[in-house]
Design an enzyme around this catalytic site. Structure first.
Site, mmCIF file in Angstrom:
data_model
loop_
_atom_site.group_PDB
_atom_site.id
_atom_site.type_symbol
_atom_site.label_atom_id
_atom_site.label_comp_id
_atom_site.label_asym_id
_atom_site.label_seq_id
_atom_site.Cartn_x
_atom_site.Cartn_y
_atom_site.Cartn_z
ATOM 1 N N ASP A 156 5.493 4.987 -3.069
ATOM 2 C CA ASP A 156 5.001 4.030 -4.092
ATOM 3 C C ASP A 156 4.130 2.872 -3.502
ATOM 4 O O ASP A 156 3.907 1.473 -2.793
ATOM 5 C CB ASP A 156 6.756 2.552 -4.827
ATOM 6 C CG ASP A 156 5.819 1.333 -5.455
ATOM 7 O OD1 ASP A 156 4.385 1.685 -6.273
ATOM 8 O OD2 ASP A 156 6.797 0.771 -5.750
ATOM 9 N N HIS A 157 2.699 3.760 -4.163
ATOM 10 C CA HIS A 157 1.675 3.292 -3.186
ATOM 11 C C HIS A 157 0.658 2.896 -4.298
ATOM 12 O O HIS A 157 0.514 3.104 -5.388
ATOM 13 C CB HIS A 157 0.707 4.042 -2.561
ATOM 14 C CG HIS A 157 1.787 3.890 -0.463
ATOM 15 N ND1 HIS A 157 0.311 4.219 0.361
ATOM 16 C CD2 HIS A 157 2.637 4.532 -0.345
ATOM 17 C CE1 HIS A 157 1.748 4.045 1.221
ATOM 18 N NE2 HIS A 157 3.072 4.695 0.704
ATOM 19 N N GLY B 195 7.635 -3.095 3.390
ATOM 20 C CA GLY B 195 5.902 -3.242 3.115
ATOM 21 C C GLY B 195 4.786 -3.689 3.728
ATOM 22 O O GLY B 195 5.333 -3.118 5.472
ATOM 23 N N GLU B 196 4.111 -2.911 3.279
ATOM 24 C CA GLU B 196 2.990 -2.228 4.521
ATOM 25 C C GLU B 196 1.700 -3.599 3.683
ATOM 26 O O GLU B 196 1.585 -3.418 3.106
ATOM 27 C CB GLU B 196 2.340 -1.324 5.102
ATOM 28 C CG GLU B 196 3.683 -0.244 5.244
ATOM 29 C CD GLU B 196 3.510 0.809 5.371
ATOM 30 O OE1 GLU B 196 3.263 1.145 3.845
ATOM 31 O OE2 GLU B 196 3.419 1.745 6.463
ATOM 32 N N ALA C 56 14.803 1.797 15.419
ATOM 33 C CA ALA C 56 16.369 0.713 15.539
ATOM 34 C C ALA C 56 16.448 -0.358 15.357
ATOM 35 O O ALA C 56 18.054 -1.224 14.879
ATOM 36 C CB ALA C 56 16.810 1.210 17.466
#
Length: 321
Positions: free
Chosen positions: A37-38, A104-105, A172
């Protein structure tokens, strides 16, 4: 037996072509699909980025297997809107839709013009968003004031069973943190020891539900051709978090990747032309503790990969899992 799915990459193909590919993936024998989803692609060479939520409705209507999405509520999407979208898909296609929620990004979120928060702030925002979404899907009227603000929101069209919300995690540390709220874990292939650390952190912290792995594959008739596809379409794969979180533009990803290091790229993408070799390598990753594995062929032409999956890759992979 491990569930074997197909990953649909919106960054690389027009939505119409991707819709045909996911239908072909079901015919080829994949157990399900997931999609990205971009708002923007990773690279200008990829050149696409359709709206995942529109596509999901069409894909679920054209297929019969389950399909999920990796998405990030909180900045580009208000969590109430994500909850409404998820509720609609789950009502229309019972038991077939799920979402993996991430923090997010910047490449997708910076367009709002809001400041880009730190990772800790983004995690706190994600936790609040997930809680808001679950309350809405339970039929509550929700008000909330924190990292996200919600005023008397309510969903009126609800599914009989709420969709699962997995956590998207690469480290992790994030996997262990997500165990308290997630319905499962979704991560991406990396070195086996690192993957073991991610799974162990999630399970040891009480994480429930499936562990899902996305594996990037570059498939062709020869190693040379497969490597060329990986260099062209997935060279950004050598860039890892936290750096990937903060880059805003596709051109910047190309610059950050620099001169392609084939050895490093082979660490991010399984470059393969032999179905037995591919099945062996994916099977080894699945054996770490994954219930579902989604294969993503990084080429823009999917037909050859899907044909090979039907006749050779999937049968061999099922033998090994």
């Amino acid at each position: 037996m491990v569930f074997i799915g197909f990953h649909a990459s919106h960054e690389q193909l027009p939505p119409s072509a991707l819709l045909d590919d996911v239908c072909r993936a079901e015919e080829a024998g994949f157990d399900g699909a997931m999609c990205s989803d971009h708002l923007a692609p990773w690279s200008p060479r990829q050149g696409e980025s359709g709206f995942a939520w529109s596509w999901l409705g069409a894909a679920l209507a054209r297929t019969r297997f389950p399909i999920g999405v990796v998405t990030a509520p909180g900045q580009r999407y208000h969590p109430v809107i994500v909850a409404q979208a998820a509720a609609t898909l789950a009502e229309m296609f019972p038991g077939r839709f799920w979402a993996a929620l991430g923090s997010g990004e910047a490449m997708n979120e910076h367009v709002t013009g809001d400041p880009w928060p730190t990772k800790d702030e983004r995690n706190a925002r994600l936790l609040e968003s997930a809680a808001v979404m679950r309350r809405l899907l339970a039929g509550e009227e929700v008000s909330h004031d924190g990292h996200v603000t919600v005023h008397r929101a309510r969903l009126w069209s609800l599914p009989s069973v709420a969709p699962s919300f997995l956590a998207a995690a690469v480290s992790a540390e994030t996997a262990g943190w997500a165990a308290s709220w997630a319905d499962g874990l979704a991560t991406v292939a990396q070195a086996p020891d690192a993957l073991r650390g991610v799974v162990d952190a999630y399970r040891s912290a009480g994480g429930r539900g499936p562990c899902v792995l996305q594996v990037h594959v570059s498939w062709a008739d020869s190693d040379e051709e497969a490597m060329a596809i990986a260099r062209d379409q997935w060279r950004h794969g050598v860039i890892t978090p936290p750096r990937t979180w903060d880059i805003e533009q596709p051109e910047e990803f190309d610059g950050a990747a620099g001169q392609v290091d084939d050895e490093a790229l082979r660490g991010a993408v399984i470059v393969a032309h032999d179905p037995d070799d591919l099945a062996e390598r994916v099977g080894e990753l699945a054996a770490i503790g994954f219930d579902r594995v989604y294969l993503h062929h990084v080429g823009q032409e999917q037909s050859g990969f899907l044909a090979a999956a039907e006749t050779a890759i999937l049968p061999r992979l099922r033998e090994r899992t």
